[in-house]
Design an enzyme around this catalytic site. Structure first.
Site, short mmCIF file in Angstrom:
data_model
loop_
_atom_site.label_atom_id
_atom_site.label_comp_id
_atom_site.label_asym_id
_atom_site.label_seq_id
_atom_site.Cartn_x
_atom_site.Cartn_y
_atom_site.Cartn_z
N LEU A 1 -1.49 -1.15 -2.60
CA LEU A 1 -0.19 -1.82 -2.66
C LEU A 1 0.00 -2.37 -4.06
O LEU A 1 -0.92 -2.96 -4.63
CB LEU A 1 -0.13 -2.99 -1.66
CG LEU A 1 0.21 -2.70 -0.20
CD1 LEU A 1 0.22 -3.99 0.60
CD2 LEU A 1 1.56 -2.01 -0.08
N ASP A 2 1.19 -2.21 -4.63
CA ASP A 2 1.47 -2.81 -5.94
C ASP A 2 1.30 -4.32 -5.84
O ASP A 2 1.51 -4.91 -4.78
CB ASP A 2 2.91 -2.49 -6.36
CG ASP A 2 3.10 -1.03 -6.76
OD1 ASP A 2 2.08 -0.37 -7.05
OD2 ASP A 2 4.24 -0.55 -6.76
N PRO A 3 0.96 -4.98 -6.95
CA PRO A 3 0.73 -6.43 -6.93
C PRO A 3 1.89 -7.24 -6.34
O PRO A 3 1.68 -8.21 -5.62
CB PRO A 3 0.52 -6.77 -8.41
CG PRO A 3 -0.07 -5.52 -8.99
CD PRO A 3 0.62 -4.40 -8.27
N ASP A 4 3.14 -6.84 -6.64
CA ASP A 4 4.29 -7.61 -6.16
C ASP A 4 4.66 -7.32 -4.71
O ASP A 4 5.51 -8.01 -4.13
CB ASP A 4 5.51 -7.34 -7.04
CG ASP A 4 5.37 -7.94 -8.43
OD1 ASP A 4 4.56 -8.88 -8.57
OD2 ASP A 4 6.04 -7.47 -9.36
N VAL A 5 4.05 -6.30 -4.12
CA VAL A 5 4.37 -5.93 -2.74
C VAL A 5 3.49 -6.71 -1.78
O VAL A 5 2.29 -6.85 -2.00
CB VAL A 5 4.19 -4.41 -2.52
CG1 VAL A 5 4.49 -4.03 -1.07
CG2 VAL A 5 5.08 -3.63 -3.48
#
EC number: 5.4.99.25
Length: 292
Positions: A37-41
C-alpha cells in the site's frame, strides 16, 4: 507463531514500516505482507506470520477493493494529493453524470496501464521514484491489469473550478488506482488526480474487521492471539480440492497425484486443514508447497 493478520494500515506508514513494527510486537522475524500500500493509503494490509509467509504470493493474487475520491481540475506529479500541481483544466460548467459514468464503464475489464513515475516499479534495476526524485523521466513498461468493477458512489460536487466524486473499484493485483483516476480525467477532457484512497478488502480480509498496530500490541501484551487467522484464508481464489487419506499421504511425501481437475494450481485440503498447494504438470499434480 503462524497465521494471517488483518492489519489496518494508517496513513504515513509504508508497508515495510508496518512489517518492521510487527516484528518487534510479535518477537519474530518471519513476517511478510500480501500487497503493498502506498504510504498515504489507509486500509487492509494482509500480514503473513510464520508458515503463512509461504502463502503471500497467493494472497497477493486475489482481487482487491478500494474506495476513494477523484478530483477533476488539476493533476499532480504523483497522481495523488501529495504531489505538486503540473496541469490545470478548470471545470467551468456542470458535468453530465451520464457521460461520466460511461467513461468510468469504458475503463472496466482488461486495461493497459503505465505505472506512475512515483512508484516502486523497477526499470534498469532502479525504482521509478528514484528517477523521479532525481528529476529524470524514463520509459515505463506497460502492464495489463483487470478492473472488475469501477463505479461512482456519490453525486458530483463542485468546489470553485474543481469537480469531485467518490468511487469504488475492484481490481487485480498491480493496479494503480492513481493512474486509473488520471486516465478517467483524460477521457473526460480534464486534468485529474486521486485525492484519497482506502483499501477496504484484500486477500478475503475486510476493513471492518482490521486491527491497528496498537490494538495488536495490546492483545499480545494480554496474551491474546485471536488476531491470527488460519492459513486457509490465504488461499484466495485458488480452487479447493479435498484429498482422500491415500492422496494426502502421497502429497506429504512430495509425490505426484492424479486429480480430475484442469486448473494450473490447487489448494489441497485434508479434512478442513490446508495441506498443500498443488501445481499441474501434464496430467498430474505435483506438490509445490506442503504445510503439514
Amino acid at each position: 507463531m503462524n497465521g494471517i493478520i488483518n492489519l489496518k494500515k494508517e496513513a504515513g506508514m509504508t508497508s515495510h514500516d508496518a512489517v518492521f513494527k510487527l516484528r518487534k510486537i510479535l518477537g519474530t522475524k518471519k513476517i511478510g505482507h500480501g500487497g503493498t500500500l502506498d504510504p498515504d493509503v489507509v486500509g487492509v494490509l494482509p500480514i503473513a506470520v510464520g508458515k503463512a509467509t509461504r502463502m503471500v504470493e497467493f494472497m497477493q493474487d486475489e482481487g482487491k477493493i478500494y474506495e476513494g475520491e477523484i478530483i477533476l481540475g488539476y493533476s499532480t506529479t504523483t497522481e495523488d494529493a501529495s504531489g505538486e500541481v503540473v496541469a490545470e483544466t478548470p471545470v467551468l460548467s456542470s458535468l453530465d453524470e451520464k457521460l461520466v459514468d460511461e467513461a468510468i464503464a469504458s475503463l472496466t475489464g482488461p486495461i493497459t496501464q503505465i505505472p506512475p513515475m512515483y512508484s516502486a516499479v523497477k526499470v534498469n534495476g532502479r525504482k521509478l521514484y528514484e528517477y523521479a526524485r532525481a528529476g529524470q523521466e524514463v520509459e515505463r513498461p506497460e502492464r495489463q491489469v483487470i478492473i472488475y468493477q469501477f463505479e461512482r458512489t456519490s453525486p458530483i460536487s463542485y468546489d470553485g473550478q474543481l469537480a469531485r466524486f467518490t468511487f469504488r473499484v475492484k481490481c487485480s493485483k498491480g493496479t494503480y488506482i492513481r493512474t486509473l483516476s488520471v486516465d478517467l480525467g483524460e477521457k473526460l477532457g480534464y486534468a485529474a488526480h486521486m485525492s484519497h484512497l482506502t483499501r477496504t478488502s484484500a486477500a478475503g480480509l475486510q476493513l471492518e474487521d482490521a486491527l491497528a498496530l496498537e490494538e495488536i500490541a495490546e492483545k499480545v501484551e494480554a496474551g491474546q492471539l485471536d488476531f491470527l487467522h488460519p492459513l486457509e484464508i490465504g488461499t484466495g481464489d485458488l480452487v479447493k480440492v479435498f484429498l482422500t487419506p491415500e492422496e494426502a499421504t502421497e502429497v506429504r511425501f512430495g509425490r505426484f497425484i492424479e486429480l480430475d481437475q484442469t486448473d494450473k494450481e490447487l489448494a489441497a485440503f485434508e479434512d478442513d486443514k490446508l495441506l498443500a498447494i498443488l501445481e499441474k504438470r501434464g496430467n498430474l499434480y505435483k506438490p509445490r508447497k506442503v504445510f503439514s
